[in-house]
Design a protein around this motif. Structure first.
Motif, PDB file in Angstrom:
ATOM      1  N   MET A 100       0.660  -1.550   0.271  1.00 39.80           N
ATOM      2  CA  MET A 100      -0.387   0.076  -0.016  1.00 39.80           C
ATOM      3  C   MET A 100       0.596   0.832  -0.223  1.00 39.80           C
ATOM      4  O   MET A 100       0.776   1.972  -0.998  1.00 39.80           O
ATOM      5  N   THR A 160       2.396   1.531  -3.292  1.00 38.75           N
ATOM      6  CA  THR A 160       1.829   1.955  -4.441  1.00 38.75           C
ATOM      7  C   THR A 160       0.917   3.723  -4.107  1.00 38.75           C
ATOM      8  O   THR A 160       1.121   4.397  -5.175  1.00 38.75           O
ATOM      9  N   ILE A 161       0.408   4.072  -3.245  1.00 38.32           N
ATOM     10  CA  ILE A 161       0.552   5.809  -3.002  1.00 38.32           C
ATOM     11  C   ILE A 161       2.021   6.596  -3.251  1.00 38.32           C
ATOM     12  O   ILE A 161       1.699   7.366  -3.783  1.00 38.32           O
ATOM     13  N   ARG A 171       2.378   6.762  -7.307  1.00 37.68           N
ATOM     14  CA  ARG A 171       1.015   7.351  -7.444  1.00 37.68           C
ATOM     15  C   ARG A 171       1.426   8.942  -7.330  1.00 37.68           C
ATOM     16  O   ARG A 171       1.570   9.779  -8.217  1.00 37.68           O
ATOM     17  N   GLY A 205      -6.678   9.567  -8.034  1.00 33.67           N
ATOM     18  CA  GLY A 205      -5.885   8.352  -7.568  1.00 33.67           C
ATOM     19  C   GLY A 205      -5.301   8.779  -6.226  1.00 33.67           C
ATOM     20  O   GLY A 205      -5.157   7.344  -5.440  1.00 33.67           O
ATOM     21  N   SER A 235      -5.821   6.804  -2.750  1.00 33.21           N
ATOM     22  CA  SER A 235      -5.299   6.141  -2.389  1.00 33.21           C
ATOM     23  C   SER A 235      -4.574   6.069  -0.401  1.00 33.21           C
ATOM     24  O   SER A 235      -4.412   4.999   0.284  1.00 33.21           O
ATOM     25  N   ARG A 266      -7.517   5.520   1.774  1.00 32.90           N
ATOM     26  CA  ARG A 266      -8.000   3.710   2.157  1.00 32.90           C
ATOM     27  C   ARG A 266      -6.145   3.297   3.095  1.00 32.90           C
ATOM     28  O   ARG A 266      -6.919   3.112   3.974  1.00 32.90           O
TER      29      ARG A 266
END
Length: 481
Positions: free
Chosen positions: A1, A4-5, A8, A40, A44, A47
Motif C-alpha cells: 500500500m 502504491t501511494i 502514484r 487516484g 490511495s 484508504r
C-alpha cells in the motif's frame, strides 16, 4: 500500500513535468491531472488512513507515512494550481528541484518500508532539496521544499515507534481506542435477537433451532432500513436455494454423489460472496443443507430451513425497529455534519496556525479526509439500496465534491504561506468557525443560509474563499431539496 501511494505521487510529479512545455494551455492534460492523478492519489491516501485506523498492530507506525504522503500531495496540488495559470515554462532551478523530488519519491516507493528506516540517500537528497530551495520565492520551489521537509521530518521522528518494537504501538493503539456507541447498541441488539430466535425455535421444537439464531444474526443490521433489504435478499436466495437443495436431496443416490454436489456449490458460494448477498445465499443454502444432511441425516430438513428462516427474519426485523433503531436519514445527517465540521475545522486551522503546528494540521487534515470518506460510503450505501434515482443524492455528491475542494484549498494555503498568520487570517478563521455552527444549524433545520458577500477590507477572494462559497451553494441546494 505504501508503495502504491508513493508510486502514484511519483507519477503525479512526473506528469507535472510532462505538462511543463505547454503550461496553462494543455486542457486535456490538466483534466487528466485532476481526474486520474489527483483523484487516484487522494483515494490511495484515504484508504491508507482507513487501514491505519483499523490496524492496531501497524496503525501507529503507518500513520506518519500517510501524513507525509498527504503533505507531499498538498505540495503537488499547489504546484499544479500555479502551473495551470502560468504562461511561462519552468525555470531551470524549479525543474531540477521537481525532478529531484520525483527521484526521492521513486526511492521511497521502492525502499520505504515499515520495518526499516528510510535509506540514507533519500534523507540526504531531501535535505539537499530543502537547502537548495532556501530563500527562493518561486511557488514551485517553495512547494518542493515543503514536500522535501515532510520526508526529512518523517526520517527524523516518524519511525520512533519502530525502534522500540511492536509491543508498544499495539498497546498504545488499543488503550487509546474508543468504541462508538452505535457499535455497542448494535452488539446488544444482535445478542438479544439471537437469544430470542433460538428460544422460540427451541420452544416450538423446530429441528436445528440454531439455524433461526444464525438467520437473526445475519439479517439484523445497524440501520433498520438495511434489515428489510437483507431479509428480502435472504428470503429470495433461501427460496431458490431450498428448491435446489430439495431437488438434490431427492435425486442424489448416496453420500459420494452428495459430496460431489457440495464441492461446486461451495466454489460458487465463495465466488459470489463479494458480488451479491442474494446470489451468495442461493448457493450457500443448498450447500449448508447438504452438509447438514451429510453429517447428521434428518427428516424434514427443507421445512426446518424455512421455519427457522421465518423465525430469524421476524425476530431480526423486530429487533432492528424496536431496539434503539438507527434510521438512514439520521445516520446520513450525522455523517454530513461530521464531514462539514472536520473540513471547516481544518480550513480554520490552516488560516490560524503557524508553521510549527504541522502535527496538529496533519491530524486535522486526516480527520477531514476520513469524515468525507465516511460520508461518501453512506451515500454509496443508499445508492446500493435502490435509491439511485433520488435527485437529493446527486445534490449530496455535489456537497462532498465541494467539501473536498475546501480541504484541498486549505492544504494549498498551508503549503504556500509565508511567515506566521496575520490578524486578517485569524479574523477569517474566527469567521469560518462561526460559519460552521450556522451551517450545521441550517442542515438540521433544513433551511438555506446565505454567505456574507463582503470579504475583510483589503483582502481578495482566494481559492479557499471561493471553495467555501461553492460549498455553501451546494449545501443550500441539498437542504432545500
Amino acid at each position: 500500500m505504501l508503495s502504491t501511494i508513493f508510486g502514484r505521487l511519483e507519477l503525479m510529479t512526473g506528469f507535472l513535468l510532462a505538462l511543463d512545455p505547454l503550461p496553462g494551455t494543455n486542457v486535456t492534460g490538466w483534466e487528466e491531472f485532476d481526474t486520474v492523478h489527483r483523484r487516484g492519489v487522494r483515494m490511495s491516501i484515504e484508504r491508507g488512513r482507513a487501514l491505519a485506523a483499523l490496524d492496531t498492530s501497524n496503525g501507529s507506525r503507518l500513520g506518519p507515512y500517510i501524513d507525509t504522503a498527504a503533505r507531499i500531495f498538498s505540495a503537488l496540488i499547489a504546484i499544479g494550481h500555479s502551473r495551470r495559470t502560468s504562461e511561462a515554462a519552468l525555470n531551470a532551478k524549479s525543474r531540477d528541484l521537481l525532478q529531484g523530488l520525483q527521484e526521492v519519491l521513486q526511492e521511497v516507493s521502492t525502499h520505504g518500508l515499515l520495518d526499516r528506516p528510510l535509506p540514507d540517500a533519500v534523507v540526504m537528497q531531501s535535505n539537499s532539496l530543502v537547502r537548495q530551495a532556501a530563500g527562493e520565492d518561486d511557488v514551485v520551489v517553495r512547494a518542493v521544499a515543503f514536500a522535501a521537509s515532510a520526508i526529512v521530518r518523517l526520517a527524523a521522528g516518524g519511525l520512533a515507534s519502530v525502534v522500540v518494537g511492536n509491543a508498544l504501538p499495539v498497546a498504545a493503539a488499543r488503550t487509546g481506542q474508543i468504541v462508538d456507541s452505535l457499535v455497542w447498541r448494535h452488539a446488544l441488539r444482535v445478542a438479544i435477537a439471537t437469544v430470542i430466535a433460538f428460544a422460540i425455535g427451541t420452544w416450538l421444537n423446530v429441528t436445528l433451532a440454531y439455524w433461526g439464531a444464525l438467520a437473526a444474526i445475519i439479517v439484523t443490521q445497524p440501520i433498520s432500513s438495511n434489515t428489510w433489504l437483507r431479509v428480502l435478499e435472504r428470503a429470495i436466495g433461501s427460496l431458490i436455494g431450498g428448491l435446489i437443495a430439495a431437488a438434490l436431496l431427492a435425486t442424489l443416490p448416496g453420500p459420494g454423489a452428495m459430496l460431489l454436489a457440495i464441492l461446486p456449490l461451495a466454489a460458487a458460494a465463495i465466488a459470489s460472496r463479494l458480488v451479491s448477498y442474494g446470489l451468495f445465499v442461493i448457493f450457500l443454502c443448498p450447500m449448508f443443507m447438504l452438509v447438514s444432511d451429510f453429517i447428521h441425516p434428518t427428516g424434514g430438513l427443507i421445512a426446518a430451513r424455512f421455519v427457522n428462516e421465518i423465525i430469524g427474519a421476524i425476530v431480526g426485523v423486530a429487533a432492528s425497529f424496536l431496539l434503539w433503531p438507527e434510521r438512514s436519514s439520521d445516520t446520513l445527517t450525522a455523517a454530513v455534519s461530521a464531514a462539514i465540521s472536520a473540513n471547516m475545522r481544518f480550513a480554520s486551522a490552516a488560516l490560524r496556525l503557524d508553521g510549527g503546528s504541522a502535527t496538529t494540521l496533519d491530524n486535522l487534515q486526516r480527520d477531514a479526509g476520513l469524515a468525507s470518506t465516511r460520508l461518501e460510503a453512506a451515500r454509496e450505501r443508499l445508492l446500493l439500496e435502490g435509491r439511485w434515482r433520488s435527485a437529493w443524492l446527486e445534490h449530496l455528491r455535489e456537497v462532498i465534491v465541494a467539501l473536498r475542494s475546501v480541504c484541498g484549498a486549505a492544504a494549498v494555503l498551508e503549503v504556500l504561506r509565508e511567515g506566521d498568520p496575520g490578524a486578517v487570517d485569524r479574523q477569517r478563521a474566527d469567521g469560518y468557525d462561526a460559519m460552521t455552527a450556522q451551517l450545521l444549524h441550517a442542515l438540521t433545520s433544513r433551511t438555506t443560509w446565505q454567505l456574507p458577500a463582503a470579504q475583510p477590507a483589503g483582502v481578495a477572494e482566494d481559492d479557499l474563499a471561493q471553495a467555501i462559497r461553492h460549498f455553501v451553494s451546494a449545501l443550500n441546494t441539498y437542504v432545500s431539496r
